[in-house]
Design an enzyme around this catalytic site. Structure first.
Site, PDB file in Angstrom:
ATOM      1  N   LYS A 190     -22.036 -28.920  63.847  1.00 30.58           N
ATOM      2  CA  LYS A 190     -21.424 -30.246  63.802  1.00 30.58           C
ATOM      3  C   LYS A 190     -21.895 -31.043  65.006  1.00 30.58           C
ATOM      4  CE  LYS A 190     -17.437 -29.064  61.059  1.00 30.58           C
ATOM      5  NZ  LYS A 190     -17.526 -30.026  59.943  1.00 30.58           N
ATOM      6  N   GLY A 207      -0.635 -29.793  46.724  1.00 31.61           N
ATOM      7  CA  GLY A 207      -1.202 -30.276  47.991  1.00 31.61           C
ATOM      8  C   GLY A 207      -1.785 -31.666  47.786  1.00 31.61           C
ATOM      9  N   ASP A 250     -44.590 -34.075  46.404  1.00 22.89           N
ATOM     10  CA  ASP A 250     -43.253 -34.553  46.710  1.00 22.89           C
ATOM     11  C   ASP A 250     -42.470 -34.954  45.460  1.00 22.89           C
ATOM     12  OD1 ASP A 250     -41.026 -35.772  47.721  1.00 22.89           O
ATOM     13  OD2 ASP A 250     -42.092 -37.255  48.917  1.00 22.89           O
ATOM     14  N   LEU A 251     -41.401 -34.220  45.202  1.00 21.13           N
ATOM     15  CA  LEU A 251     -40.505 -34.596  44.109  1.00 21.13           C
ATOM     16  C   LEU A 251     -39.206 -35.117  44.725  1.00 21.13           C
ATOM     17  CD1 LEU A 251     -39.620 -34.645  41.131  1.00 21.13           C
ATOM     18  CD2 LEU A 251     -38.918 -32.282  41.368  1.00 21.13           C
ATOM     19  N   SER A 255      -0.897 -34.573  48.597  1.00 20.23           N
ATOM     20  CA  SER A 255      -0.891 -35.585  49.667  1.00 20.23           C
ATOM     21  C   SER A 255      -1.954 -35.293  50.722  1.00 20.23           C
ATOM     22  CB  SER A 255       0.483 -35.633  50.334  1.00 20.23           C
ATOM     23  OG  SER A 255       0.702 -34.402  51.008  1.00 20.23           O
ATOM     24  N   GLY A 257     -21.618 -26.325  43.517  1.00 26.05           N
ATOM     25  CA  GLY A 257     -21.597 -27.413  42.533  1.00 26.05           C
ATOM     26  C   GLY A 257     -22.646 -28.467  42.837  1.00 26.05           C
ATOM     27  N   GLU A 297     -24.519 -31.626  60.505  1.00 26.69           N
ATOM     28  CA  GLU A 297     -23.625 -32.774  60.323  1.00 26.69           C
ATOM     29  C   GLU A 297     -23.634 -33.613  61.573  1.00 26.69           C
ATOM     30  OE1 GLU A 297     -19.938 -31.949  57.272  1.00 26.69           O
ATOM     31  OE2 GLU A 297     -19.769 -31.139  59.270  1.00 26.69           O
ATOM     32  N   HIS A 299     -20.734 -21.407  52.435  1.00 20.64           N
ATOM     33  CA  HIS A 299     -21.786 -22.265  51.881  1.00 20.64           C
ATOM     34  C   HIS A 299     -23.201 -21.695  52.096  1.00 20.64           C
ATOM     35  CE1 HIS A 299     -18.428 -24.781  51.424  1.00 20.64           C
ATOM     36  NE2 HIS A 299     -18.484 -25.449  52.554  1.00 20.64           N
ATOM     37  N   ASP A 321      -5.739 -34.110  52.574  1.00 25.99           N
ATOM     38  CA  ASP A 321      -7.057 -34.673  52.768  1.00 25.99           C
ATOM     39  C   ASP A 321      -8.026 -34.359  51.630  1.00 25.99           C
ATOM     40  OD1 ASP A 321      -7.793 -36.105  55.077  1.00 25.99           O
ATOM     41  OD2 ASP A 321      -9.440 -34.654  55.346  1.00 25.99           O
TER      42      ASP A 321
HETATM   43  C1  BG6 Z   1     -16.412 -27.972  54.153  1.00 25.55           C
HETATM   44  C2  BG6 Z   1     -16.198 -27.693  55.616  1.00 25.55           C
HETATM   45  O1  BG6 Z   1     -16.287 -26.781  53.425  1.00 25.55           O
HETATM   46  O2  BG6 Z   1     -17.689 -28.521  53.944  1.00 25.55           O
HETATM   47  C3  BG6 Z   1     -16.394 -28.961  56.430  1.00 25.55           C
HETATM   48  O3  BG6 Z   1     -14.883 -27.202  55.816  1.00 25.55           O
HETATM   49  C4  BG6 Z   1     -17.723 -29.608  56.098  1.00 25.55           C
HETATM   50  O4  BG6 Z   1     -16.300 -28.684  57.804  1.00 25.55           O
HETATM   51  C5  BG6 Z   1     -17.890 -29.751  54.586  1.00 25.55           C
HETATM   52  O5  BG6 Z   1     -17.745 -30.885  56.705  1.00 25.55           O
HETATM   53  C6  BG6 Z   1     -19.275 -30.261  54.234  1.00 25.55           C
HETATM   54  O6  BG6 Z   1     -19.330 -30.583  52.876  1.00 25.55           O
HETATM   55  P1  BG6 Z   1     -20.324 -31.696  52.348  1.00 25.55           P
HETATM   56  O7  BG6 Z   1     -20.211 -31.630  50.872  1.00 25.55           O
HETATM   57  O8  BG6 Z   1     -19.852 -32.988  52.933  1.00 25.55           O
HETATM   58  O9  BG6 Z   1     -21.667 -31.320  52.852  1.00 25.55           O
END
Ligand code: BG6
Length: 479
Positions: free
Chosen positions: A333, A12, A393-394, A14, A180, A215, A239, A16
Site C-alpha cells: 500500500k 452487514g 500488445d493486446l 450498513s 471475479g 496500491e 488474492h 463499507d
Molecule cells: C481487499 C483488501 O481484499 O482488496 C484491500 O482488503 C484492498 O486492502 C482490496 O484494497 C483491493 O481490491 P481491488 O479490487 O480494489 O484491487
C-alpha cells in the site's frame, strides 16, 4: 436469469463493503437483466437508518451515466428494504424471518442467498442465528462469505469447523474477489487454449514469474482493521496466491468447479511454507512532501506497530513443471502507482548469434487498463541487423472498444446465483493457502522481521530491486 428465484439478504448492509461493492454489483446485475425483476433484496445490520438514509447509503457508490440509469436505480431501490437488529439476538432474526417470508410471498422466490458482509467477530453468531431462525428446508440456501477467514491455519480451521457445523460446503461460497476479475478469469484460456503459450509454460522455458499488487492509497481510516492483519493476510494469502494457483496449475479434467479446484489445491500443496530468507517486508512513512501521513501516524494504528504494509516473497512449487522457478509475490500500500500484473519472464536465448538481447516476457495486466502483452525481440527496421525489444500488445481499451468489463463482484454474485463454485475458494484450498503463510506470519507477529521503512508514494522499500534480482528477475537492458 437463474433457475431459481432468490431473495437476497445482505448482512452487514450498513458497512463499507456493502455500500462500495455489494449493492453496486447487485444494481449492475439488475441493470444488465441478470437479476429477475421479482428479486427482493433485504439489508440487515445494527445501524438504525430510515428509508432515505438507507437509499442514500446503498446508492452513493452506484455510477449513473444516463437518465435511463437513474430510472433503473429507482426501480432497483423498490426491490430493496432495510431492517436493523443486533447480530446476537435471536428475536431480531425472527423479525428478519418475517420480512423474508413476506418478501417471498410477494415474489414467489424459492431460494435464499445470504450475503455475509460482516466483521469477523460477529461472523459465527450471525451464521448461528441464520441457521436457527432463517433456514428453511423447503428453500434452496446459499451463503456468500467474505474474508478474513481466520488469522492463521488454526483459527481458519476453527472457523471452518464452526461454519461447517451449520452449513454444507455446497451451500458456502467463499469470495476472493480477485477470482471475479476479467484478466484472472482469462488465465485458463490464455494457457489452455493457446499452443504458443501453453507449450512454453514450464521450468524449461520460464526463468521466474512476478505477481505484483500495488496500491497508491494507504490504510486511510481502516488502520484498526488492517493492523491486526497486515498486507500478507490482507492480500498475499488470498488474492496473490489465488492468482498464482491459476498461473501454475495443471490443466483440469474439465472446467467444472471440483476439477478446477482439485488442481488449484494440488499446486498449493506443492509449495513449502515461505521462509525468512525468502521474504522482505516494509512499512510506509510520510510522503516526501509531508502531505501524506505515515502508517504509524494513522490514529487507528497502535503506537509502535510493526505490521507490514508491504511484502515481497519468493515461493517455489516443487513439482515437475515448476521446480526451481521462483514465483515472486509483491504487494504493498501507499506506493507510486496502482497496478496489478502477472509478469512471466522467460530464460535467456542460448545462442550468441545476436547481441543486445532482452528476455521475452508475457505480461498480463489485471488492472488498471486490462491488457496482455508480449515483449519480444525484433529487427530494428532499417538497413542494419540491429535487435530491438518490441511489444505484441493486446490492450483491451483498443481491441475491445465499447465492451464493458464487468465488476468482479457482479461476476461472482451471478456465479453464486447460478450455483457455480468454480471461482470460489474451497475449504481444503483455504487450508492449503494458510499452510504456506502461517509459519512466516508467526515469525512476523513475534516481531522477528523488522519492516523496512519506505516513503508514501515511493516504489517500496529499498532492497526490493535486489530481492527480485536475487530471485531471477532481470530488468531489460534495452530501452
Ligand atoms: C481487499 C483488501 O481484499 O482488496 C484491500 O482488503 C484492498 O486492502 C482490496 O484494497 C483491493 O481490491 P481491488 O479490487 O480494489 O484491487
Amino acid at each position: 436469469s437463474q433457475k431459481h428465484l432468490f431473495t437476497i439478504v445482505v448482512l452487514g448492509a450498513s458497512g463499507d463493503l456493502a455500500k462500495k461493492k455489494t449493492f453496486p454489483a447487485l444494481f449492475g446485475l439488475f441493470k444488465n437483466k441478470y437479476l429477475d425483476r421479482n428479486t427482493r433484496i433485504l439489508g440487515y445490520s445494527r445501524t438504525k437508518m430510515d428509508r432515505p438514509q438507507f437509499e442514500h447509503h446503498i446508492s452513493q457508490f452506484i455510477k449513473l451515466k444516463t437518465d435511463e440509469d437513474r430510472a433503473l436505480l429507482s426501480s432497483f431501490l423498490k426491490l430493496c428494504s432495510y431492517y436493523d437488529g443486533q447480530y446476537d439476538q435471536g428475536k431480531d432474526f425472527e423479525q428478519l424471518e418475517r420480512a423474508i417470508v413476506e418478501a417471498e410471498q410477494a415474489s414467489g422466490a424459492d431460494a435464499r442467498l445470504y450475503y455475509m458482509a460482516l466483521p469477523p467477530s460477529v461472523f459465527i453468531p450471525v451464521a448461528r442465528n441464520l441457521k436457527q431462525h432463517n433456514y428453511r428446508k423447503d428453500k434452496l440456501i446459499r451463503l456468500i462469505v467474505e474474508k478474513p477467514f481466520g488469522m492463521d491455519l488454526e483459527s481458519s480451521r476453527e472457523l471452518a469447523k464452526d461454519l461447517g457445523e451449520l452449513f454444507t460446503e455446497e451451500e458456502i461460497y467463499r469470495i476472493d474477489h480477485y477470482l471475479g476479475k476479467e484478466m484472472v478469469k482469462n488465465l485458463m484460456i490464455l494457457r489452455f487454449a493457446n499452443v504458443i503459450f501453453g507449450s512454453v509454460w514450464n521450468r524449461q522455458c520460464i526463468d521466474n514469474i512476478q505477481i505484483t499488487f500495488k496500491e497508491k492509497i494507504g490504510t486511510q481510516g481502516r488502520g484498526g482493521y488492517f493492523d491486526e492483519f497486515g498486507i500478507i493476510r490482507d492480500v498475499m494469502q488470498n488474492h496473490l496466491l489465488q492468482i498464482l494457483t491459476l498461473v501454475a496449475m495443471e490443466p483440469p479434467v474439465s472446467l467444472g468447479a471440483e476439477d478446477v479446484r482439485d488442481e488449484k489445491v494440488k499446486v498449493l500443496r506443492f509449495i513449502p511454507p515461505i521462509t525468512k530468507e525468502d521474504i522482505i517486508t516494509g512499512q510506509y512513512t510520510a510522503s516526501e512532501d509531508g502531505k501524506e501521513p505515515g502508517y504509524l501516524e494513522d490514529k487507528t494504528v497502535p503506537k509502535g506497530s510493526k505490521t507490514p504494509t508491504y511484502a515481497a516473497a519468493a515461493l517455489y512449487i516443487n513439482n515437475d513443471r515448476w521446480s526451481g522457478v521462483p514465483f515472486v509475490l509483491k504487494c504493498g500500500k501507499a506506493l507510486d502507482q496502482q497496478k496489478t500484473e502477472i509478469r512471466v519472464q522467460f530464460k535467456d536465448v542460448t545462442s550468441n548469434l545476436m547481441t543486445n538481447l532482452a528476455r521475452n516476457e508475457i505480461v498480463i495486466r489485471v488492472q488498471p487498463n486490462e491488457a496482455v502483452y508480449v515483449k519480444m525481440m525484433n529487427k530494428e527496421p532499417g538497413l542494419g541487423m540491429k535487435t530491438i525489444i518490441s511489444d505484441l500488445d493486446l490492450s483491451y481499451a483498443s481491441r475491445f472498444e465499447n465492451v464493458a468489463i464487468p465488476e468482479a463482484y457482479e461476476s461472482l454474485i451471478l456465479d453464486a446465483l447460478n450455483g457455480d463454485h468454480s471461482n470460489f475458494v474451497r475449504d481444503d484450498e483455504l487450508d492449503a493457502a494458510w499452510k504456506v503463510c502461517t509459519p512466516i506470519l508467526k515469525t512476523i507477529d513475534r516481531g522477528e522481521i523488522e519492516p523496512i521503512p519506505y516513503k508514501f508514494g515511493s516504489r517500496g522499500p529499498v532492497g526490493v530491486t535486489e530481492f527480485v534480482a536475487k530471485h531471477g528477475y532481470t530488468r531489460s537492458k534495452q530501452a
